[in-house]
Write a protein that holds these residues in place. Structure first.
Motif, PDB file in Angstrom:
ATOM      1  N   LYS A 121       0.859  -1.187   0.000  1.00  0.00           N
ATOM      2  CA  LYS A 121       0.000   0.000   0.000  1.00  0.00           C
ATOM      3  C   LYS A 121       0.896   1.239   0.000  1.00  0.00           C
ATOM      4  N   GLU A 122       0.280   2.379  -0.190  1.00  0.00           N
ATOM      5  CA  GLU A 122       1.081   3.603  -0.185  1.00  0.00           C
ATOM      6  C   GLU A 122       1.344   4.041   1.248  1.00  0.00           C
ATOM      7  N   LEU A 123       2.596   4.278   1.547  1.00  0.00           N
ATOM      8  CA  LEU A 123       2.963   4.800   2.860  1.00  0.00           C
ATOM      9  C   LEU A 123       4.197   5.674   2.644  1.00  0.00           C
ATOM     10  N   TYR A 124       3.959   6.972   2.633  1.00  0.00           N
ATOM     11  CA  TYR A 124       5.038   7.900   2.302  1.00  0.00           C
ATOM     12  C   TYR A 124       5.803   8.301   3.559  1.00  0.00           C
ATOM     13  N   ILE A 125       7.049   8.739   3.362  1.00  0.00           N
ATOM     14  CA  ILE A 125       7.841   9.185   4.514  1.00  0.00           C
ATOM     15  C   ILE A 125       7.091  10.294   5.247  1.00  0.00           C
ATOM     16  N   PHE A 126       6.593  11.290   4.514  1.00  0.00           N
ATOM     17  CA  PHE A 126       5.858  12.382   5.165  1.00  0.00           C
ATOM     18  C   PHE A 126       4.692  11.834   5.995  1.00  0.00           C
ATOM     19  N   GLN A 127       4.050  10.814   5.427  1.00  0.00           N
ATOM     20  CA  GLN A 127       2.898  10.231   6.107  1.00  0.00           C
ATOM     21  C   GLN A 127       3.302   9.578   7.436  1.00  0.00           C
ATOM     22  N   CYS A 128       4.426   8.841   7.416  1.00  0.00           N
ATOM     23  CA  CYS A 128       4.917   8.210   8.651  1.00  0.00           C
ATOM     24  C   CYS A 128       5.139   9.292   9.712  1.00  0.00           C
ATOM     25  N   LEU A 129       5.762  10.393   9.302  1.00  0.00           N
ATOM     26  CA  LEU A 129       6.090  11.449  10.265  1.00  0.00           C
ATOM     27  C   LEU A 129       4.823  12.091  10.817  1.00  0.00           C
ATOM     28  N   VAL A 130       3.896  12.402   9.917  1.00  0.00           N
ATOM     29  CA  VAL A 130       2.657  13.050  10.363  1.00  0.00           C
ATOM     30  C   VAL A 130       1.882  12.107  11.296  1.00  0.00           C
ATOM     31  N   GLN A 131       1.867  10.821  10.933  1.00  0.00           N
ATOM     32  CA  GLN A 131       1.148   9.872  11.806  1.00  0.00           C
ATOM     33  C   GLN A 131       1.778   9.814  13.191  1.00  0.00           C
ATOM     34  N   ASN A 132       3.100   9.894  13.251  1.00  0.00           N
ATOM     35  CA  ASN A 132       3.757   9.872  14.556  1.00  0.00           C
ATOM     36  C   ASN A 132       3.409  11.115  15.377  1.00  0.00           C
ATOM     37  N   LEU A 133       3.344  12.246  14.704  1.00  0.00           N
ATOM     38  CA  LEU A 133       2.973  13.466  15.421  1.00  0.00           C
ATOM     39  C   LEU A 133       1.500  13.423  15.837  1.00  0.00           C
ATOM     40  N   MET A 134       0.731  12.789  15.011  1.00  0.00           N
ATOM     41  CA  MET A 134      -0.710  12.683  15.294  1.00  0.00           C
ATOM     42  C   MET A 134      -0.966  11.914  16.598  1.00  0.00           C
ATOM     43  N   LYS A 135      -0.071  10.955  16.895  1.00  0.00           N
ATOM     44  CA  LYS A 135      -0.230  10.190  18.152  1.00  0.00           C
ATOM     45  C   LYS A 135      -0.127  11.138  19.344  1.00  0.00           C
ATOM     46  N   VAL A 136       0.753  12.108  19.239  1.00  0.00           N
ATOM     47  CA  VAL A 136       0.925  13.068  20.336  1.00  0.00           C
ATOM     48  C   VAL A 136      -0.310  13.964  20.427  1.00  0.00           C
ATOM     49  N   LYS A 137      -0.793  14.341  19.266  1.00  0.00           N
ATOM     50  CA  LYS A 137      -2.021  15.165  19.238  1.00  0.00           C
ATOM     51  C   LYS A 137      -3.165  14.408  19.925  1.00  0.00           C
ATOM     52  N   GLU A 138      -3.259  13.109  19.641  1.00  0.00           N
ATOM     53  CA  GLU A 138      -4.326  12.305  20.258  1.00  0.00           C
ATOM     54  C   GLU A 138      -4.150  12.280  21.773  1.00  0.00           C
ATOM     55  N   GLU A 139      -2.905  12.087  22.204  1.00  0.00           N
ATOM     56  CA  GLU A 139      -2.644  11.962  23.634  1.00  0.00           C
ATOM     57  C   GLU A 139      -2.901  13.285  24.364  1.00  0.00           C
ATOM     58  N   ALA A 140      -2.472  14.382  23.729  1.00  0.00           N
ATOM     59  CA  ALA A 140      -2.609  15.688  24.396  1.00  0.00           C
ATOM     60  C   ALA A 140      -3.968  16.330  24.143  1.00  0.00           C
ATOM     61  N   GLY A 141      -4.623  15.880  23.081  1.00  0.00           N
ATOM     62  CA  GLY A 141      -5.908  16.498  22.735  1.00  0.00           C
ATOM     63  C   GLY A 141      -5.725  17.894  22.160  1.00  0.00           C
ATOM     64  N   THR A 142      -4.515  18.191  21.668  1.00  0.00           N
ATOM     65  CA  THR A 142      -4.223  19.535  21.133  1.00  0.00           C
ATOM     66  C   THR A 142      -3.407  19.401  19.853  1.00  0.00           C
ATOM     67  N   TRP A 143      -3.720  20.189  18.852  1.00  0.00           N
ATOM     68  CA  TRP A 143      -2.884  20.216  17.639  1.00  0.00           C
ATOM     69  C   TRP A 143      -1.602  20.974  17.953  1.00  0.00           C
ATOM     70  N   LEU A 144      -0.509  20.505  17.390  1.00  0.00           N
ATOM     71  CA  LEU A 144       0.768  21.215  17.555  1.00  0.00           C
ATOM     72  C   LEU A 144       1.132  21.854  16.223  1.00  0.00           C
ATOM     73  N   PRO A 145       1.691  23.070  16.253  1.00  0.00           N
ATOM     74  CA  PRO A 145       2.126  23.663  14.993  1.00  0.00           C
ATOM     75  C   PRO A 145       3.214  22.794  14.358  1.00  0.00           C
ATOM     76  N   LEU A 146       3.054  22.518  13.065  1.00  0.00           N
ATOM     77  CA  LEU A 146       4.061  21.767  12.319  1.00  0.00           C
ATOM     78  C   LEU A 146       4.574  22.679  11.206  1.00  0.00           C
ATOM     79  N   LEU A 147       5.858  23.053  11.316  1.00  0.00           N
ATOM     80  CA  LEU A 147       6.449  23.931  10.317  1.00  0.00           C
ATOM     81  C   LEU A 147       7.377  23.095   9.453  1.00  0.00           C
ATOM     82  N   ILE A 148       7.268  23.272   8.157  1.00  0.00           N
ATOM     83  CA  ILE A 148       8.046  22.423   7.251  1.00  0.00           C
ATOM     84  C   ILE A 148       9.007  23.277   6.437  1.00  0.00           C
ATOM     85  N   MET A 149      10.302  23.019   6.631  1.00  0.00           N
ATOM     86  CA  MET A 149      11.288  23.776   5.855  1.00  0.00           C
ATOM     87  C   MET A 149      11.561  23.066   4.535  1.00  0.00           C
TER      88      MET A 149
END
Ligand code: UTP
Length: 405
Positions: A116-144
């Motif tokens: 299936k499709e699983l992109y590097i960006f997707q892996c990273l966003v999914q990992n950050l999403m786990k923190v969002k789920e745990e904290a119940g808050t979105w975190l700013p994600l800045l991409i250089m």
């Protein structure tokens, strides 16, 4: 644009090769090339290359897995609270060209999936999403990004609906570029009418972020800490609450995730102290004695390598923002136009890129919490297609961690 002024500039720096195909260009192309040349800071490429100075290198204390485990819940709740209070933002360093990987387009758009499709960006966003789920808050994600991949990166996120992340919390900013040269310091042409420019290393991230107005934006949201991380580590844990809690509690201006070296001679940058400041010493700058030196507990004294995951205190970053970072001249593959006007895409490194590196920011800080993580769970960098630190090894590690490919 004044041709004779530009020519004079080139003569002064012995870079006249840039006008080799000038007469073949249209009026418009001529103007563009002259403007590009006008913008080059030749003093940068003639600048003094950073050479690691001897300095007094000593081991640094690292918070080990055992110590972390003892206070894990305390660190976690402290970290979660900081995240809920919007104190933490994440910065993804995605401006590199990934020349070793040799693919076109942003590295983060590489598909690591097999069925299936699983992109590097997707892996990273999914990992950050786990923190969002745990904290119940979105975190700013800045991409250089860099000029070379900015549009493609933005389009990729857009096309994939930001992988489920709240787009209001995602911002992009573009890093600066530096000319690329051959090994004699002669700037390459990338096309007959364009000089060869490449991203100027990952060390410029803070200044570029500031210039883009994003520092002010996240500060206004309450951000006091920034977690920067590399694009190519698909197991990267971002804004990890336990790491955040431990760093904030330590009172240090930075936290650095580190892994235990697999062997004394492993080729990783080692976290240590240099003249009392935190520093990362490249493996080739560690003497043989240091490589095998033992600490009182019987373990290697220089035992922890960095993985490009740092939590910086914004206040301290602001105080070093005006300091010049050292210049690194790196051997890379640089496509160019040869004397006969042919485009050449080299298979091996043929030229130099001029970079500032984030690791030099560490040394400007007064202290650092080294924070041990488990290599098998958090470090799967994709630098090459096959072999060490590759797509193959990362796939294996992802599936060992239960990620369906
Ligand atoms: P690397 O040092 O692995 O460089 O970057 P790279 O350009 O990705 O790959 P090679 O060396 O050409 O094969 C480490 C991290 O720093 C980012 C990369 O995107 C990666 O996340 N980086 C590097 C930037 O953001 N900008 C740069 O100019 C260089």
């Amino acid at each position: 644009m004044d041709y004779s002024r530009i020519k004079e500039k080139l003569e002064k720096y012995d870079q006249l090769q840039l006008l080799r195909f000038y007469e073949e260009l249209s009026e418009e192309e001529k103007e563009i090339l002259l403007t590009e040349i006008d913008n080059i800071d030749f003093d940068l490429i003639n600048g003094e290359e950073f050479i690691a100075t001897d300095g007094d290198i000593t081991p640094i204390e690292v918070m080990t897995l055992n110590e972390i485990a003892k206070s894990e819940e305390e660190f976690r709740s402290y970290g979660i609270e900081a995240i809920q209070n919007h104190k933490v933002a994440a910065v993804l360093l995605a401006g590199g060209q990934g020349t070793r990987l040799g693919i076109d387009g942003p590295k983060g758009a590489l598909n690591v999936g097999l069925t299936k499709e699983l992109y590097i960006f997707q892996c990273l966003v999914q990992n950050l999403m786990k923190v969002k789920e745990e904290a119940g808050t979105w975190l700013p994600l800045l991409i250089m990004t860099s000029d070379k991949n900015d549009k493609e990166t933005r389009d990729f996120f857009e096309a994939h609906d930001y992988f489920g992340y709240n787009r209001e919390y995602v911002n992009f900013f573009v890093q600066e570029m530096a000319p690329a040269t051959d090994r004699n310091g002669k700037v390459y042409l990338e096309e007959k009418g364009h000089i060869s420019l490449s991203p100027n290393g990952n060390g410029g991230w803070f200044v570029s972020m500031q210039k883009a107005g994003l520092l002010e934006k996240v500060k206004a949201m309450g951000v006091e800490w920034i977690n920067i991380f590399a694009v190519d580590n698909v197991l990267q844990q971002i804004a990890d609450p336990v790491f955040v809690g431990a760093t904030l509690k330590s009172g240090q201006p930075i936290g650095a995730k580190v892994i235990r070296k697999a062997a004394p001679e492993e080729k990783v940058g080692v976290l240590c102290l240099k003249n009392g400041h935190p520093s990362i010493v490249e493996y080739y700058d560690l003497t043989e004695d240091m490589m095998v030196e033992k600490a009182d507990n019987g373990e290697l004294a220089y035992n922890f390598g960095v993985i490009l995951n740092y939590l910086f205190k914004v206040k301290d970053l602001e105080t070093i923002a005006n300091q010049q970072l050292p210049l690194h001249i790196v051997n890379k593959k640089v496509p160019y136009i040869d004397d006969d006007g042919n485009y050449v895409k080299p298979e091996e490194p043929n030229g130099h890129k001029y970079e500032n590196l984030v690791l030099d920011m560490i040394e400007m800080m007064s202290g650092c919490l080294g924070y041990e993580v488990v290599r098998e769970k958090e470090f799967a960098p994709i630098k090459n297609m096959h072999g060490v630190d590759s797509l193959d090894s990362a796939r294996e590690m992802l599936s060992n961690n239960g990620v369906e490919l």
